[in-house]
Design a protein around this motif. Structure first.
Motif, short mmCIF file in Angstrom:
data_model
loop_
_atom_site.label_atom_id
_atom_site.label_comp_id
_atom_site.label_asym_id
_atom_site.label_seq_id
_atom_site.Cartn_x
_atom_site.Cartn_y
_atom_site.Cartn_z
N HIS A 20 154.45 -8.45 79.72
CA HIS A 20 155.78 -7.92 79.66
C HIS A 20 157.08 -8.63 80.19
O HIS A 20 157.38 -8.72 79.53
CB HIS A 20 155.67 -6.67 80.30
CG HIS A 20 157.16 -6.13 79.93
ND1 HIS A 20 157.89 -5.60 81.94
CD2 HIS A 20 157.38 -4.98 79.29
CE1 HIS A 20 158.69 -5.12 81.46
NE2 HIS A 20 158.60 -4.97 80.38
N SER A 21 156.66 -9.76 80.96
CA SER A 21 157.59 -10.12 81.54
C SER A 21 158.54 -11.23 81.04
O SER A 21 159.26 -11.15 80.96
CB SER A 21 157.24 -11.04 83.02
OG SER A 21 158.66 -11.76 83.78
N GLY A 22 157.79 -11.77 80.83
CA GLY A 22 157.53 -13.18 79.64
C GLY A 22 158.39 -12.67 78.33
O GLY A 22 159.23 -13.46 77.75
N ILE A 23 157.61 -11.65 77.87
CA ILE A 23 158.77 -10.96 76.32
C ILE A 23 159.63 -10.67 76.69
O ILE A 23 160.88 -10.75 76.34
CB ILE A 23 158.17 -10.26 75.60
CG1 ILE A 23 157.00 -10.76 75.95
CG2 ILE A 23 158.29 -9.18 74.61
CD1 ILE A 23 155.56 -9.74 75.27
N LYS A 24 160.38 -9.92 77.42
CA LYS A 24 161.32 -9.04 78.49
C LYS A 24 162.54 -10.30 78.07
O LYS A 24 163.30 -10.29 78.01
CB LYS A 24 161.25 -8.53 79.68
CG LYS A 24 162.51 -7.87 79.80
CD LYS A 24 162.06 -6.67 81.81
CE LYS A 24 163.94 -6.55 81.73
NZ LYS A 24 164.15 -5.99 82.63
N ASN A 25 162.16 -11.41 79.42
CA ASN A 25 162.87 -12.67 79.43
C ASN A 25 163.07 -13.75 78.29
O ASN A 25 164.04 -13.76 78.24
CB ASN A 25 162.48 -13.42 80.15
CG ASN A 25 161.96 -13.43 81.88
OD1 ASN A 25 163.04 -11.83 82.04
ND2 ASN A 25 161.28 -13.95 82.81
N GLU A 26 162.23 -13.46 77.01
CA GLU A 26 162.58 -14.17 75.84
C GLU A 26 163.64 -13.31 74.67
O GLU A 26 164.43 -13.79 74.42
CB GLU A 26 161.53 -14.17 74.85
CG GLU A 26 161.94 -14.72 74.27
CD GLU A 26 160.97 -15.51 72.77
OE1 GLU A 26 161.48 -15.77 71.76
OE2 GLU A 26 159.01 -15.36 73.42
#
Length: 488
Positions: free
Chosen positions: A396-402
């Protein structure tokens, strides 16, 4: 059971897909309403004004300048004409300028939607496919580069309009094959010819898409040879564009040792594609959108090819989509004599084509799997969906940042915080001050500090009145010199 569930909740899925599309597309359209003249826009608008006054007609002036640019700058005959004829800012000031930019993006999105609907032949599935495509075009990393295609007037005229024309050409060809109505063939051929009048990488993509239709639907072609006419239109336009003396002049200016021969160009193209693929497949959003499209195509039994997908056709599609990407990249690598993407507009336009090609390959692969596994494919798709949902929660965190690096979010965030409006107000002030300045004067514009919007670029005007863009702005507004000073 799965089919019954999908049929029962089809409208719910449709609403979810539409909301997803709106979340990705609407911010980009809003951003078009905060655009302004930038860099080459000043020289093109000024030059267009001069030739219109010289010939007493915008049409004649644009035609004359089109021929001149064809011989000295580049063979993009449609762009050369439009950029000197439309004159969106000169004719309509900033409101007219914004209207043109908004309509250009809206038309692009609608035409892409329509093409997806033709391919999917399902009123709900195509919305899901469209959400996946638009998310990849506007919401993943590197999509901020799209500001030079969607927000820059010169870029939109040389890339976006031609992409839209390519969509019309492909859609018209598909409709002609299905309905055998001559008007579709005429529209497709004219659009294909006009699409060949823009940037050469879009020219190559347009030709590749039309050729793919004939190759994949070769049985239909054997019955009706007229299907090849749009390709002929594209080839004629590409030939006119490609042989322009201006292309050689422009290319020779950037010659670099080790990047000058045809072989160098082919090698550089391959290198660029490898680099770009690494960028695409390190994107979580892109990978999840590919999987989403695959699942949608399997569950909704989307048939991109009307006949059952054979192994031969699958190979043709997989190889053909790679070839289309290669020849879309080739004019960029060979023309700029580099083995990397030289600017944002060529990066963005190539990635638009590359993403569409990957989505096409996945859609055909999904049809192949669905036809082979039949009912088992549905359960496999549900299993993949569950696994992806789990992975999405974990990552979730990586997708949100992208997503926050994507073009859609950048515009949304800039608008929400007021940064976009503030940055636009500063650029609007510069243009208004130049417009109100006394003719033939030395205009010096002082701009108060303002927050820089991440979704917008600069104007290209600075303190050096002899710099080419400042001189172009002076010519457009009938001033002696232009100096723009941004206070710290």
């Amino acid at each position: 059971m799965i089919e019954t569930f999908l049929n029962k909740y089809k409208k719910v899925f449709g609403v979810i897909f539409i909301l997803g599309i709106l979340c990705t597309v609407v911010p980009v359209i809003v951003g078009c309403g905060y655009t302004y003249l930038c860099e080459d826009d000043f020289s093109f608008e000024g030059g267009a004004k001069d030739v219109a006054e010289e010939y007493g007609s915008s049409f004649l002036g644009a035609a004359h300048r089109m021929a001149e640019y064809y011989n000295t700058n580049q063979g993009t005959y449609l762009f050369n004409f439009l950029v000197h004829y439309i004159r969106a800012y000169s004719r309509g000031d900033l409101p007219g300028f914004h209207l043109f930019m908004i309509l250009n993006t809206v038309v692009f999105c609608l035409l892409l939607l329509y093409l997806l609907k033709l391919l999917a032949r399902d009123n709900i599935a195509y919305l899901g496919m469209a959400f996946a495509v638009f998310a990849a075009l506007f919401a993943m990393k590197n999509t901020a580069f799209g500001m030079e295609v969607f927000f820059w007037y010169t870029g939109s005229l040389n890339f976006l309009i031609e992409l839209s024309l390519a969509f019309i050409a492909v859609s018209g060809c598909i409709l002609y094959i299905r309905d055998k109505k001559t008007r579709f063939l005429v529209v497709s051929t004219v659009a294909a010819f006009l699409a060949s009048g823009g940037s050469l990488n879009i020219v190559c993509a347009s030709f590749a898409w039309l050729a793919a239709i004939v190759i994949i639907d070769r049985d239909e072609f054997m019955k009706n040879k007229k299907i090849i006419i749009p390709i002929i239109g594209a080839v004629v336009g590409a030939f006119i564009n490609g042989i322009a003396p201006g292309n050689r002049v422009r290319s020779d200016e950037g010659l670099k040792e080790g990047h000058s021969t045809l072989f160098d160009g082919l090698r550089d193209t391959f290198t660029c594609i490898v680099i770009e693929d690494k960028e695409l497949f390190t994107s979580l959003v892109f990978i999840f959108m590919l999987i989403l499209l695959f699942v949608i195509c399997v569950l909704f039994k989307v048939k991109i090819l009307k006949e059952k997908v054979t192994i031969l056709n699958l190979v043709i599609v997989l190889v053909g989509t790679w070839v289309a990407r290669f020849f879309t990249m080739f004019p960029v690598s060979y023309g700029y004599h580099v083995d990397y993407m030289a600017n944002m507009r060529t990066t963005s336009s190539y990635e638009i084509v590359a993403k569409l090609m990957y989505f096409l390959a996945v859609a055909v692969l999904a049809q192949f799997v669905s036809e082979r596994l039949e009912v088992k494919a549905d359960y496999a798709a549900v299993g993949v969906s569950a696994l992806c949902l789990l992975l999405a929660l974990i990552l979730h965190s990586g997708i949100k940042n992208e997503l926050k690096c994507g073009m859609s979010y950048l515009v949304y965030n800039d608008y929400k915080t007021g940064t976009l409006q503030e940055a636009y107000a500063a650029r609007e002030y510069v243009l208004s001050a130049l417009k109100l300045a006394e003719k033939d004067s030395d205009a010096i514009i002082y701009v108060e500090p303002f927050r820089k919007a991440g979704s917008a670029y600069g104007m290209g005007l600075g303190v050096d009145c002899e710099e080419i863009r400042n001189r172009s702005a002076a010519g457009l507004f009938d001033l002696h010199t232009v100096t723009v000073i941004y206070k710290e």
